[in-house]
Design a protein around this motif. Structure first.
Motif, PDB file in Angstrom:
ATOM      1  N   ALA A  13       0.837  -1.210   0.000  1.00 24.19           N
ATOM      2  CA  ALA A  13       0.000   0.000   0.000  1.00 24.19           C
ATOM      3  C   ALA A  13       0.870   1.257   0.000  1.00 24.19           C
ATOM      4  CB  ALA A  13      -0.940  -0.010   1.200  1.00 24.19           C
ATOM      5  N   ARG A  14       1.944   1.236   0.763  1.00 23.60           N
ATOM      6  CA  ARG A  14       2.843   2.397   0.807  1.00 23.60           C
ATOM      7  C   ARG A  14       3.498   2.653  -0.547  1.00 23.60           C
ATOM      8  NH1 ARG A  14       6.365   2.665   6.404  1.00 23.60           N
ATOM      9  NH2 ARG A  14       4.641   3.457   7.682  1.00 23.60           N
ATOM     10  N   THR A  15       3.942   1.600  -1.189  1.00 22.12           N
ATOM     11  CA  THR A  15       4.629   1.793  -2.466  1.00 22.12           C
ATOM     12  C   THR A  15       3.683   2.260  -3.561  1.00 22.12           C
ATOM     13  OG1 THR A  15       4.452  -0.558  -2.996  1.00 22.12           O
ATOM     14  CG2 THR A  15       6.488   0.169  -1.938  1.00 22.12           C
ATOM     15  N   SER A  16       2.380   2.100  -3.349  1.00 24.93           N
ATOM     16  CA  SER A  16       1.423   2.571  -4.353  1.00 24.93           C
ATOM     17  C   SER A  16       1.131   4.066  -4.222  1.00 24.93           C
ATOM     18  CB  SER A  16       0.120   1.771  -4.269  1.00 24.93           C
ATOM     19  OG  SER A  16      -0.585   2.097  -3.092  1.00 24.93           O
ATOM     20  N   LEU A  17       1.583   4.694  -3.132  1.00 28.66           N
ATOM     21  CA  LEU A  17       1.373   6.131  -2.977  1.00 28.66           C
ATOM     22  C   LEU A  17       2.213   6.901  -3.982  1.00 28.66           C
ATOM     23  CD1 LEU A  17       1.541   6.414   0.926  1.00 28.66           C
ATOM     24  CD2 LEU A  17      -0.515   6.583  -0.497  1.00 28.66           C
ATOM     25  N   SER A  18       1.635   7.929  -4.557  1.00 26.27           N
ATOM     26  CA  SER A  18       2.366   8.755  -5.529  1.00 26.27           C
ATOM     27  C   SER A  18       3.401   9.609  -4.801  1.00 26.27           C
ATOM     28  CB  SER A  18       1.395   9.659  -6.278  1.00 26.27           C
ATOM     29  OG  SER A  18       0.883  10.653  -5.403  1.00 26.27           O
TER      30      SER A  18
END
Length: 189
Positions: A13-18
């Motif tokens: 989920a964190r890595t999907s943040l822009s």
């Protein structure tokens, strides 16, 4: 809830943040913390130098330092315990053995955290009922938090959606007293 599975989900989920969202999160977290009187008055602050998708602490560390706090950052030891050294500006960091930027100042020892007036730690999530933090699994920050005095504010920095209920806890897991997300400060204990 399985800790390993939960860690994977949170990291994903964190890595999907822009990048824009991460910057906005860092700004909100920094402003929330710097608005707290107990942060403004802290003379010695133990913090960490964020990496990857963690809520960014680079601006926070710099702001604390510029406002007169002595900031100590961790230096990872071979046994995964944390030594501490003073941050004295952006030019006083070098890549450490685990690839994370660390202060080049004299090492103060694992017990240096005992003298901090404020301790800011990383976490993948925090249990909103117990304050137990979920880290990456190495135990470094649990050992460090075990050395912190009972009246010292301990704070985990999180992205939205990482303040959860029912995080599995083990006897060595240490709780934090506060969590800061982009939407604000939560007192946990």
């Amino acid at each position: 809830m399985d800790k390993m599975k939960l860690r994977r989900e949170l990291i994903e989920a964190r890595t999907s943040l822009s990048p824009e969202q991460r910057r906005a999160n860092a700004t909100s977290i920094r402003e929330t913390l710097l608005d707290q009187p107990w942060v403004q008055m802290a003379g010695l602050v133990a913090c960490y130098w964020s990496t990857g998708s963690e809520p960014d602490t680079h601006g926070l560390v710099f702001a604390l330092w510029k406002h007169g706090a002595t900031v100590i950052l961790p230096v990872h030891k071979e046994d995964d315990d944390l030594d501490w050294a003073v941050y004295d500006g952006p030019d006083t960091l070098a890549r450490g053995r685990s690839g994370i930027m660390e202060p080049i100042d004299t090492r103060r020892g694992v017990d240096a955290i005992r003298t901090a007036a404020l301790v800011i730690v990383p976490a993948l999530a925090v249990d909103r009922r117990t304050g137990v933090r979920l880290g990456r699994g190495g135990g470094s920050y649990d050992r460090a938090l075990a050395r912190v005095g009972p009246n010292v504010p301990t704070v985990a920095l999180l992205h939205e959606g990482e303040l959860l209920e029912g995080i599995p806890a083990e006897p060595h897991d240490q709780a934090v007293r506060f969590a800061v997300t982009p939407s604000g400060l939560t007192r946990l204990m």
